[in-house]
Design a protein around this motif. Structure first.
Motif, PDB file in Angstrom:
ATOM      1  N   ALA A  50      -3.391   2.949 -11.975  1.00 31.50           N
ATOM      2  CA  ALA A  50      -3.963   2.673 -11.191  1.00 31.50           C
ATOM      3  C   ALA A  50      -4.289   1.819 -10.625  1.00 31.50           C
ATOM      4  N   GLY A  51      -3.289   0.755 -10.259  1.00 32.42           N
ATOM      5  CA  GLY A  51      -3.328   0.055  -9.504  1.00 32.42           C
ATOM      6  C   GLY A  51      -1.945  -0.765  -8.537  1.00 32.42           C
ATOM      7  N   ASP A  52      -1.641   0.659  -8.723  1.00 30.02           N
ATOM      8  CA  ASP A  52       0.101   1.695  -7.851  1.00 30.02           C
ATOM      9  C   ASP A  52      -0.358   1.516  -6.450  1.00 30.02           C
ATOM     10  N   PRO A  53      -0.028   0.634  -6.202  1.00 28.40           N
ATOM     11  CA  PRO A  53       0.041   0.507  -4.452  1.00 28.40           C
ATOM     12  C   PRO A  53       1.118   1.742  -3.646  1.00 28.40           C
ATOM     13  N   LEU A  54       1.497   2.457  -4.626  1.00 31.68           N
ATOM     14  CA  LEU A  54       3.192   3.563  -3.753  1.00 31.68           C
ATOM     15  C   LEU A  54       2.188   4.624  -4.328  1.00 31.68           C
ATOM     16  N   ALA A  55       0.543   4.594  -4.737  1.00 35.76           N
ATOM     17  CA  ALA A  55       0.170   6.142  -5.335  1.00 35.76           C
ATOM     18  C   ALA A  55      -1.433   5.273  -5.066  1.00 35.76           C
ATOM     19  N   THR A  56      -1.831   5.179  -3.668  1.00 36.22           N
ATOM     20  CA  THR A  56      -3.119   4.830  -3.702  1.00 36.22           C
ATOM     21  C   THR A  56      -3.572   6.047  -3.848  1.00 36.22           C
ATOM     22  N   ARG A  57      -4.499   6.797  -4.474  1.00 34.93           N
ATOM     23  CA  ARG A  57      -5.517   7.495  -4.029  1.00 34.93           C
ATOM     24  C   ARG A  57      -4.960   8.976  -4.516  1.00 34.93           C
ATOM     25  N   PRO A  58      -4.821   9.340  -5.819  1.00 33.21           N
ATOM     26  CA  PRO A  58      -4.520   9.861  -6.347  1.00 33.21           C
ATOM     27  C   PRO A  58      -4.600  11.297  -5.861  1.00 33.21           C
ATOM     28  N   VAL A 101      -4.602   9.403 -14.446  1.00 32.70           N
ATOM     29  CA  VAL A 101      -4.362   7.603 -14.010  1.00 32.70           C
ATOM     30  C   VAL A 101      -4.458   6.585 -15.423  1.00 32.70           C
ATOM     31  N   LEU A 102      -3.381   6.083 -15.439  1.00 36.04           N
ATOM     32  CA  LEU A 102      -3.333   5.398 -16.572  1.00 36.04           C
ATOM     33  C   LEU A 102      -2.919   3.897 -16.519  1.00 36.04           C
ATOM     34  N   PRO A 103      -3.045   3.033 -16.589  1.00 39.04           N
ATOM     35  CA  PRO A 103      -3.380   1.128 -16.527  1.00 39.04           C
ATOM     36  C   PRO A 103      -1.680   0.726 -16.005  1.00 39.04           C
ATOM     37  N   GLY A 104      -1.648  -0.297 -14.731  1.00 38.45           N
ATOM     38  CA  GLY A 104      -0.575   0.021 -13.946  1.00 38.45           C
ATOM     39  C   GLY A 104      -0.049  -0.401 -13.081  1.00 38.45           C
ATOM     40  N   ASP A 105       0.920  -0.835 -12.267  1.00 36.39           N
ATOM     41  CA  ASP A 105       1.399  -0.297 -11.310  1.00 36.39           C
ATOM     42  C   ASP A 105       2.824   0.538 -10.983  1.00 36.39           C
ATOM     43  N   HIS A 106       3.421   0.622  -9.779  1.00 35.79           N
ATOM     44  CA  HIS A 106       4.826   1.385  -9.626  1.00 35.79           C
ATOM     45  C   HIS A 106       5.211   0.753 -11.130  1.00 35.79           C
ATOM     46  N   ILE A 144       3.501   9.080  -6.738  1.00 33.92           N
ATOM     47  CA  ILE A 144       3.300   9.225  -5.252  1.00 33.92           C
ATOM     48  C   ILE A 144       1.692   9.861  -5.828  1.00 33.92           C
ATOM     49  N   GLY A 145       0.836   9.037  -4.741  1.00 37.39           N
ATOM     50  CA  GLY A 145      -0.558   9.255  -3.980  1.00 37.39           C
ATOM     51  C   GLY A 145      -0.827   9.954  -2.605  1.00 37.39           C
ATOM     52  N   ALA A 146      -1.570   9.611  -1.719  1.00 37.24           N
ATOM     53  CA  ALA A 146      -2.722   9.712  -0.641  1.00 37.24           C
ATOM     54  C   ALA A 146      -1.344  10.138   0.180  1.00 37.24           C
ATOM     55  N   GLY A 147      -0.646   9.053  -0.062  1.00 43.13           N
ATOM     56  CA  GLY A 147       0.822   8.816   1.217  1.00 43.13           C
ATOM     57  C   GLY A 147       1.831  10.159   1.524  1.00 43.13           C
ATOM     58  N   ALA A 148       1.647  11.348   0.302  1.00 39.39           N
ATOM     59  CA  ALA A 148       2.757  12.112  -0.253  1.00 39.39           C
ATOM     60  C   ALA A 148       1.593  13.127   0.784  1.00 39.39           C
ATOM     61  N   VAL A 149       0.714  13.412   1.633  1.00 40.26           N
ATOM     62  CA  VAL A 149      -0.327  13.968   1.583  1.00 40.26           C
ATOM     63  C   VAL A 149      -0.068  13.264   3.288  1.00 40.26           C
ATOM     64  N   GLU A 150      -0.638  12.363   3.940  1.00 36.00           N
ATOM     65  CA  GLU A 150      -0.480  11.652   4.717  1.00 36.00           C
ATOM     66  C   GLU A 150       0.682  10.956   5.493  1.00 36.00           C
ATOM     67  N   VAL A 151       1.641  11.114   5.054  1.00 35.74           N
ATOM     68  CA  VAL A 151       2.877  10.550   5.856  1.00 35.74           C
ATOM     69  C   VAL A 151       4.110  11.305   5.207  1.00 35.74           C
ATOM     70  N   GLY A 152       4.133  12.466   4.157  1.00 35.01           N
ATOM     71  CA  GLY A 152       4.741  13.093   3.497  1.00 35.01           C
ATOM     72  C   GLY A 152       5.960  11.752   2.933  1.00 35.01           C
ATOM     73  N   GLY A 153       6.266  12.660   1.574  1.00 33.44           N
ATOM     74  CA  GLY A 153       7.004  11.674   0.844  1.00 33.44           C
ATOM     75  C   GLY A 153       6.276  10.452   0.369  1.00 33.44           C
ATOM     76  N   LEU A 154       7.096   9.690  -0.538  1.00 32.07           N
ATOM     77  CA  LEU A 154       7.081   7.909  -0.406  1.00 32.07           C
ATOM     78  C   LEU A 154       5.864   7.669   0.881  1.00 32.07           C
ATOM     79  N   ASP A 155       4.942   6.623   0.527  1.00 36.39           N
ATOM     80  CA  ASP A 155       4.595   6.063   1.537  1.00 36.39           C
ATOM     81  C   ASP A 155       4.816   4.899   1.782  1.00 36.39           C
ATOM     82  N   THR A 156       5.533   5.294   3.318  1.00 38.31           N
ATOM     83  CA  THR A 156       5.881   4.158   4.142  1.00 38.31           C
ATOM     84  C   THR A 156       5.619   3.831   4.831  1.00 38.31           C
TER      85      THR A 156
END
Length: 257
Positions: free
Chosen positions: A210-218, A232-237, A130-142
């Motif tokens: 680093a390439g996780d669209p659900l955890a951008t801007r961690p 931050v590790l290589p890979g997506d979600h 999880i990343g910025a979405g946890a702050v900006e929208v709460g929980g998973l980035d909907t």
């Protein structure tokens, strides 16, 4: 070893435990898996359990309601990360330890944050996937994972009919042997309110691909939790958990507690 846990609303949940020459001075570790996965797939299959027991930890991993070997009702009222956090507190009661460490990934990270904000027995926390979405929208980035599209993907007659951007969740659910109607109920009940990040006072590691669209801007999430560290590790979600650094980062961070 496996055992059962009865919830306040009458569900039976399955949890797993591992240990090898456990060091009694170190708190047990509770692992919380991601959406559409299950405990053994998310943690044992990725080497996290082995990395922890090799360091003398006793490890517990819960199959969340609607997932794995736990009960899978299809009613939305049985779901949501707040109820899952209550299940975690019940598991901690069962473990009987004065302190535990908790690591969660994706949905499990949201559950872990909610539990840590409520339970003083959680002494160290890992929030992965999880990343910025946890702050900006709460929980998973909907914004990236609209619940209505994920629900449509899970309930489509054919995987080919699933919306393109959420088809991966349909594939994951089918690969993991998930109950798609139960998973659709969970995604409809997904946590949408602000997370109580200001109430997290324990050492915390934010871990993201680093390439996780659900955890951008961690780094936004790490900045919102007092004293949190970021890796931050290589890979997506779905692939970051397979990087060798994933298990090592969790085990090393928790070993410092």
């Amino acid at each position: 070893m496996t055992d059962e846990l009865r919830t306040h609303d009458g569900l039976t949940l399955r949890y797993w435990s591992w240990s090898r020459n456990p060091d009694g001075a170190l708190p047990p570790v509770v692992l919380l898996h991601g959406f559409a996965a299950h405990a053994r797939l998310n943690w044992e299959g990725q080497g996290v359990v082995e990395a922890l027991v090799a360091r003398g930890r006793r490890v517990y991993a819960l199959d969340a309601r609607g997932h794995g070997a736990s009960d899978r009702p299809h009613d939305d009222t049985h779901y949501g990360e707040s109820l899952m956090a209550r299940d975690v507190r019940l598991l901690i009661d069962r473990i009987g330890a004065d302190e535990v460490h908790v690591a969660g990934y994706s949905m499990g990270a949201v559950v872990a944050v909610l539990a840590a904000a409520q339970d003083s027995r959680i002494g160290r926390l890992v929030a992965g996937g999880i990343g910025a979405g946890a702050v900006e929208v709460g929980g998973l980035d909907t914004r990236v994972m609209p619940p209505e599209l994920v629900s449509a993907a899970l309930t489509a007659e054919d995987a080919a009919d699933a919306p393109d951007r959420t088809r991966a969740f349909r594939v994951l659910a089918d690969t993991a042997g998930g109950d798609r109607l139960a998973l659709a109920a969970q995604i409809r009940a997904v946590h949408r309110g602000a997370l109580p990040l200001d109430r997290i006072t324990v050492p915390t590691l934010v871990l993201a691909g680093a390439g996780d669209p659900l955890a951008t801007r961690p780094e936004v999430l790490a900045s919102a939790i007092a004293g949190a560290e970021l890796t931050v590790l290589p890979g997506d979600h779905l692939t970051a958990v397979r990087d060798p650094g994933f298990a090592e980062a969790i085990a090393s961070f928790l070993a410092r507690g």
